[in-house]
Design an enzyme around this catalytic site. Structure first.
Site, mmCIF file in Angstrom:
data_model
loop_
_atom_site.group_PDB
_atom_site.id
_atom_site.type_symbol
_atom_site.label_atom_id
_atom_site.label_comp_id
_atom_site.label_asym_id
_atom_site.label_seq_id
_atom_site.Cartn_x
_atom_site.Cartn_y
_atom_site.Cartn_z
ATOM 1 C CG ASP A 32 -4.116 -2.792 4.878
ATOM 2 O OD1 ASP A 32 -3.366 -3.720 5.218
ATOM 3 O OD2 ASP A 32 -4.847 -2.170 5.672
ATOM 4 C CG PHE A 33 -6.587 -8.751 4.610
ATOM 5 C CD1 PHE A 33 -7.263 -9.318 3.538
ATOM 6 C CD2 PHE A 33 -6.898 -9.188 5.891
ATOM 7 C CE1 PHE A 33 -8.230 -10.294 3.734
ATOM 8 C CE2 PHE A 33 -7.854 -10.170 6.103
ATOM 9 C CZ PHE A 33 -8.516 -10.720 5.023
ATOM 10 C CG ASP A 34 -6.536 -7.306 9.113
ATOM 11 O OD1 ASP A 34 -7.450 -7.986 9.591
ATOM 12 O OD2 ASP A 34 -5.428 -7.797 8.774
ATOM 13 C CG ASP A 214 -7.149 0.273 7.803
ATOM 14 O OD1 ASP A 214 -6.186 -0.464 7.462
ATOM 15 O OD2 ASP A 214 -7.708 0.178 8.911
#
Length: 294
Positions: A32-34, A214
């Site tokens: 994932d990124f954020d 997250d």
């Protein structure tokens, strides 16, 4: 029965990961990124990976025994501009998937993009009086950001968003929740887990999948990898389908550095061909089929 439990510290997974890689043919690392590579920030336009994560992803992506993918709720073009290196990107919670130099878009999401655009436009007007409420039109999905909205007004944002989507989206669109955001997307059984399943299907037999994320939208991806690999939840202390956890994006960077060193030591990539055809598309039922490039 729920498959969610309290994830254990990732240090408890190191022996398991080392053993799995020693018996595997390849590492498939999906990120994932954020909130995972990039810290959560008040202004989503300002989000950027930490320097350590940027370097760790670049190193993993350059390893011939590793396939690295970014799987994000952001539009694919947006997240691709924020983190370089991987050859695979999934955007809009898996509704867009770029691999093998081709882009697949879920056909139902493509058809409902005009409805997303309409709803986002209406929400711009409806939420305009609320300080710091922000609507992000990502073409295939929309996001209502209310992290910076005064706490007393956040329930108003939630009520108005649901009311607008119910009225103008009908059965075609739905609302889901994330970390101080509301996601608006097509009401179809598709998410990050489906994209990760397609990515994993392209790997040679014996590939070991790991997913790190997250948020609530990452739970389907954790479920996808947990049968054959490992899911890792970043931050929070709530139950999750992931077996293990990391505290923060800084901890993610340290783990990725360790993971790359272990992959280099234990994996010998044989160049096995993918098991699914290159350029396979996302079909409405989750299967793969031919498609025209978007």
């Amino acid at each position: 029965m729920s498959d969610e439990t309290l994830p254990r510290p990732v240090d408890e997974a190191r022996d398991r990961i080392r053993s799995r890689l020693a018996a595997g043919s390849r590492l498939c690392c999906c990120l994932d990124f954020d909130g995972t590579l990039a810290p959560i920030v008040e202004d989503p336009d300002a989000a950027a990976p930490t320097a350590e994560n940027e370097a760790a992803v670049a190193s993993l992506s350059a390893d011939p025994a590793v396939s690295t993918a970014i799987v994000s709720g952001r539009a694919l073009a947006d997240v691709r501009d924020r983190i370089d290196g991987p050859s695979i990107y999934a955007g809009n919670h898996g509704l867009e998937l770029e691999r093998n130099d081709s882009l697949a878009v879920h056909p139902v999401a493509r058809k409902r993009a005009a409805r997303i655009d309409e709803v986002c436009g209406i929400l711009e007007s409806v939420l305009e009086p609320i300080p710091n409420a922000r609507i992000e039109n990502k073409r295939l999905t929309g996001t209502v950001h209310y992290r910076s909205v005064p706490p007393a007004m956040r329930p108003i944002v939630q009520r108005r968003t649901h009311a607008v989507v119910d009225r103008f989206g009908g059965d075609a669109l739905e609302v889901s929740s994330g970390k101080r955001i509301l996601e608006i997307g097509p009401s179809i059984p598709w998410g990050k887990g489906n994209a990760v399943a397609l990515i994993a299907a392209d790997m040679p037999p014996g590939a070991v999948p790991i997913y790190i994320g997250d948020d609530v939208t990452d739970e389907s991806a954790f479920r996808t990898v947990e049968s054959d690999g490992i899911g890792i939840r970043v931050g929070g202390d709530e139950p999750s389908a992931a077996s293990y956890r990391l505290d923060s994006p800084d901890a993610v960077a340290r783990f990725l550095e360790w993971l790359e060193s272990i992959a280099t030591e234990t994996l010998e990539w044989t160049g096995s061909q993918a098991s699914a055809p290159a350029g396979a598309a996302i079909a409405a039922d989750g299967s793969t089929d031919d498609y025209s490039e978007s």
